[in-house]
Design a protein around this motif. Structure first.
Motif, PDB file in Angstrom:
ATOM      1  N   LEU A   1       0.955  -0.914   0.360  1.00 45.80           N
ATOM      2  CA  LEU A   1       0.107   0.175   0.067  1.00 45.80           C
ATOM      3  C   LEU A   1       0.932   0.988   0.011  1.00 45.80           C
ATOM      4  N   GLY A   2       2.204   0.743   0.179  1.00 45.87           N
ATOM      5  CA  GLY A   2       2.865   1.838   0.052  1.00 45.87           C
ATOM      6  C   GLY A   2       3.317   2.645  -1.229  1.00 45.87           C
ATOM      7  N   ASP A   3       2.224   2.346  -2.070  1.00 42.68           N
ATOM      8  CA  ASP A   3       2.573   3.405  -3.266  1.00 42.68           C
ATOM      9  C   ASP A   3       0.996   3.533  -3.664  1.00 42.68           C
ATOM     10  N   LYS A   4       1.377   4.819  -4.202  1.00 38.60           N
ATOM     11  CA  LYS A   4       0.253   5.733  -4.618  1.00 38.60           C
ATOM     12  C   LYS A   4      -0.706   5.612  -5.678  1.00 38.60           C
ATOM     13  N   THR A   5      -0.256   4.665  -6.450  1.00 45.13           N
ATOM     14  CA  THR A   5      -1.381   4.158  -7.526  1.00 45.13           C
ATOM     15  C   THR A   5      -2.215   2.650  -6.304  1.00 45.13           C
ATOM     16  N   ARG A   6      -1.630   2.054  -5.822  1.00 49.73           N
ATOM     17  CA  ARG A   6      -2.247   0.854  -5.477  1.00 49.73           C
ATOM     18  C   ARG A   6      -3.482   1.383  -3.918  1.00 49.73           C
ATOM     19  N   LEU A   7      -2.697   2.528  -3.314  1.00 51.32           N
ATOM     20  CA  LEU A   7      -3.137   2.643  -1.904  1.00 51.32           C
ATOM     21  C   LEU A   7      -5.173   3.846  -2.665  1.00 51.32           C
ATOM     22  N   THR A   8      -4.448   4.283  -3.662  1.00 51.09           N
ATOM     23  CA  THR A   8      -5.977   5.005  -4.226  1.00 51.09           C
ATOM     24  C   THR A   8      -6.373   4.125  -4.915  1.00 51.09           C
ATOM     25  N   MET A   9      -6.400   2.774  -5.416  1.00 53.08           N
ATOM     26  CA  MET A   9      -7.446   1.868  -5.704  1.00 53.08           C
ATOM     27  C   MET A   9      -7.679   1.725  -4.686  1.00 53.08           C
ATOM     28  N   ILE A  10      -7.007   0.801  -3.478  1.00 50.87           N
ATOM     29  CA  ILE A  10      -7.632   0.191  -2.494  1.00 50.87           C
ATOM     30  C   ILE A  10      -8.445   1.357  -1.770  1.00 50.87           C
ATOM     31  N   LYS A  11      -8.719   2.856  -1.168  1.00 50.43           N
ATOM     32  CA  LYS A  11      -9.519   4.077  -1.342  1.00 50.43           C
ATOM     33  C   LYS A  11     -10.356   3.781  -2.167  1.00 50.43           C
ATOM     34  N   ILE A  12     -10.027   3.855  -3.520  1.00 46.08           N
ATOM     35  CA  ILE A  12     -11.418   3.555  -4.122  1.00 46.08           C
ATOM     36  C   ILE A  12     -12.643   2.008  -4.127  1.00 46.08           C
ATOM     37  N   LEU A  13     -11.837   1.638  -4.372  1.00 45.58           N
ATOM     38  CA  LEU A  13     -12.485   0.080  -3.695  1.00 45.58           C
ATOM     39  C   LEU A  13     -13.493  -0.336  -1.989  1.00 45.58           C
ATOM     40  N   ASP A  14     -12.984   0.735  -1.633  1.00 48.75           N
ATOM     41  CA  ASP A  14     -13.768   0.577  -0.445  1.00 48.75           C
ATOM     42  C   ASP A  14     -14.756   1.062  -0.557  1.00 48.75           C
ATOM     43  N   THR A  15     -15.657   1.501  -1.541  1.00 53.27           N
ATOM     44  CA  THR A  15     -17.084   2.122  -1.783  1.00 53.27           C
ATOM     45  C   THR A  15     -17.420   1.685  -2.742  1.00 53.27           C
ATOM     46  N   HIS A  16     -16.435   2.006  -4.134  1.00 55.85           N
ATOM     47  CA  HIS A  16     -17.567   1.275  -4.934  1.00 55.85           C
ATOM     48  C   HIS A  16     -16.472   0.235  -5.912  1.00 55.85           C
TER      49      HIS A  16
ATOM     50  N   SER B   1      -8.685  12.456  11.486  1.00 58.91           N
ATOM     51  CA  SER B   1      -7.203  13.960  10.987  1.00 58.91           C
ATOM     52  C   SER B   1      -6.818  13.007   9.586  1.00 58.91           C
ATOM     53  N   THR B   2      -7.622  13.703   7.875  1.00 61.19           N
ATOM     54  CA  THR B   2      -6.655  12.846   7.463  1.00 61.19           C
ATOM     55  C   THR B   2      -6.347  13.238   6.595  1.00 61.19           C
ATOM     56  N   VAL B   3      -4.694  13.378   5.448  1.00 63.79           N
ATOM     57  CA  VAL B   3      -3.672  13.415   6.044  1.00 63.79           C
ATOM     58  C   VAL B   3      -3.526  13.514   3.717  1.00 63.79           C
ATOM     59  N   GLU B   4      -3.082  14.132   3.046  1.00 63.89           N
ATOM     60  CA  GLU B   4      -2.621  13.747   2.078  1.00 63.89           C
ATOM     61  C   GLU B   4      -2.587  12.331   1.744  1.00 63.89           C
ATOM     62  N   LEU B   5      -2.977  11.228   0.379  1.00 60.39           N
ATOM     63  CA  LEU B   5      -2.463  10.516   0.141  1.00 60.39           C
ATOM     64  C   LEU B   5      -1.533  10.466  -0.179  1.00 60.39           C
ATOM     65  N   ASP B   6      -0.509  11.090  -1.404  1.00 68.59           N
ATOM     66  CA  ASP B   6       0.163  10.533  -1.290  1.00 68.59           C
ATOM     67  C   ASP B   6       1.421  10.196  -0.170  1.00 68.59           C
ATOM     68  N   SER B   7       1.495  11.562   0.411  1.00 69.76           N
ATOM     69  CA  SER B   7       2.337  11.654   1.807  1.00 69.76           C
ATOM     70  C   SER B   7       1.882  10.372   2.414  1.00 69.76           C
ATOM     71  N   VAL B   8       0.679  10.137   2.398  1.00 69.67           N
ATOM     72  CA  VAL B   8       0.271   8.404   3.674  1.00 69.67           C
ATOM     73  C   VAL B   8       1.186   7.442   2.707  1.00 69.67           C
ATOM     74  N   ALA B   9       0.763   7.425   1.000  1.00 69.20           N
ATOM     75  CA  ALA B   9       1.743   5.993   1.104  1.00 69.20           C
ATOM     76  C   ALA B   9       3.482   6.178   1.151  1.00 69.20           C
ATOM     77  N   ASN B  10       3.827   7.353   0.968  1.00 67.46           N
ATOM     78  CA  ASN B  10       5.037   7.757   1.199  1.00 67.46           C
ATOM     79  C   ASN B  10       5.016   6.876   2.938  1.00 67.46           C
ATOM     80  N   ILE B  11       4.873   7.436   3.898  1.00 62.02           N
ATOM     81  CA  ILE B  11       5.151   6.668   4.885  1.00 62.02           C
ATOM     82  C   ILE B  11       5.132   5.125   5.322  1.00 62.02           C
ATOM     83  N   LEU B  12       3.292   4.526   4.529  1.00 66.73           N
ATOM     84  CA  LEU B  12       3.376   3.327   4.262  1.00 66.73           C
ATOM     85  C   LEU B  12       4.741   2.650   3.649  1.00 66.73           C
TER      86      LEU B  12
END
Lengths: 114, 114
Positions: A18-33, B4-15
């Motif tokens: 999940l430490g990848d911008k693309t995959r993290l976004t995917m999962i966030k999207i899939l969480d609701t759709h 508290s949500t944070v920028e998705l990109d930053s979270v990806a970096n942390i992960l």
DNA sequence: ATTGAATATAATCATTTGCTTATATAATAA
DNA sequence: TTATTATATAAGCAAATGATTATATTCAAT
């Protein structure tokens, strides 16, 4: 205790995944759709193989499952994964990504997959 | 909402940062005990530069802060990081790592840094 | 001042990662 | 059956990663 802990090594693997911008976004999207590959291709403006490869990693880790619907394959979060609770906690910290699907709909690209 | 949500990109970096067995264990340990580099060297049975480099990444991301105490540098979790709440949620899913420090104490290696 | 201990930094290297292009598979439509 | 669409897989490659070895720095003790 109510928190279900999992092997540290496995968690590290999930976080790397999940430490990848693309995959993290995917999962966030899939969480609701649920969504298909072609939608992600549009959303991320990248190649189809790139998306397929990201999805495969998520699938191999058991975070995502697929359901074939005609010529499309619909991906959804696998809620029975032992890492689902962890992932849910993570996603709470992320800003909503619904705007990405909205953009697709405005372009008439979301309906194309249904 | 309380989350508290944070920028998705930053979270990806942390992960990505925490998606490493060594760094994830470090953070889990630091959550309950401050520690110095030499202790991590013992715990992970790896080289001192390797540990220093892991620590530097955690420091650069603002997850960890340092305090010099004589010839030692003591590292601790930086609780004022915007990612601290996220990290805390993550750590709840990890098994306790106190046994690692216990092992050090049994070898008399923990005291050496104080 | 000199030595030693704790830590940092730099250079190097093998491995891993994520993309690309090209090709294969599977389902639908003509 | 053939063409088209959606997706997967394989091969190749550049960039990022994490270790190692060697060296520098900083503080403490003598």
């Amino acid at each position: 205790m109510s928190e279900s802990t999992v092997e540290l090594d496995s968690v590290a693997n999930i976080l790397k995944l999940l430490g990848d911008k693309t995959r993290l976004t995917m999962i966030k999207i899939l969480d609701t759709h649920d969504a298909c590959v072609c939608e992600f291709v549009e959303i991320f403006k990248t190649s189809q193989p790139a998306i397929s490869q990201h999805i495969r990693k998520l699938k191999d880790a058991g975070l995502v499952r697929e359901t074939r619907r005609g010529q499309w394959i619909i991906y959804s979060l696998s809620k029975d994964s032992p890492y689902y609770p962890l992932v849910q906690d993570l996603l709470l910290h992320l800003p909503n990504q619904d705007f990405r699907l909205k953009e697709l709909e405005e372009q008439g690209l979301r309906i194309s997959c249904e």
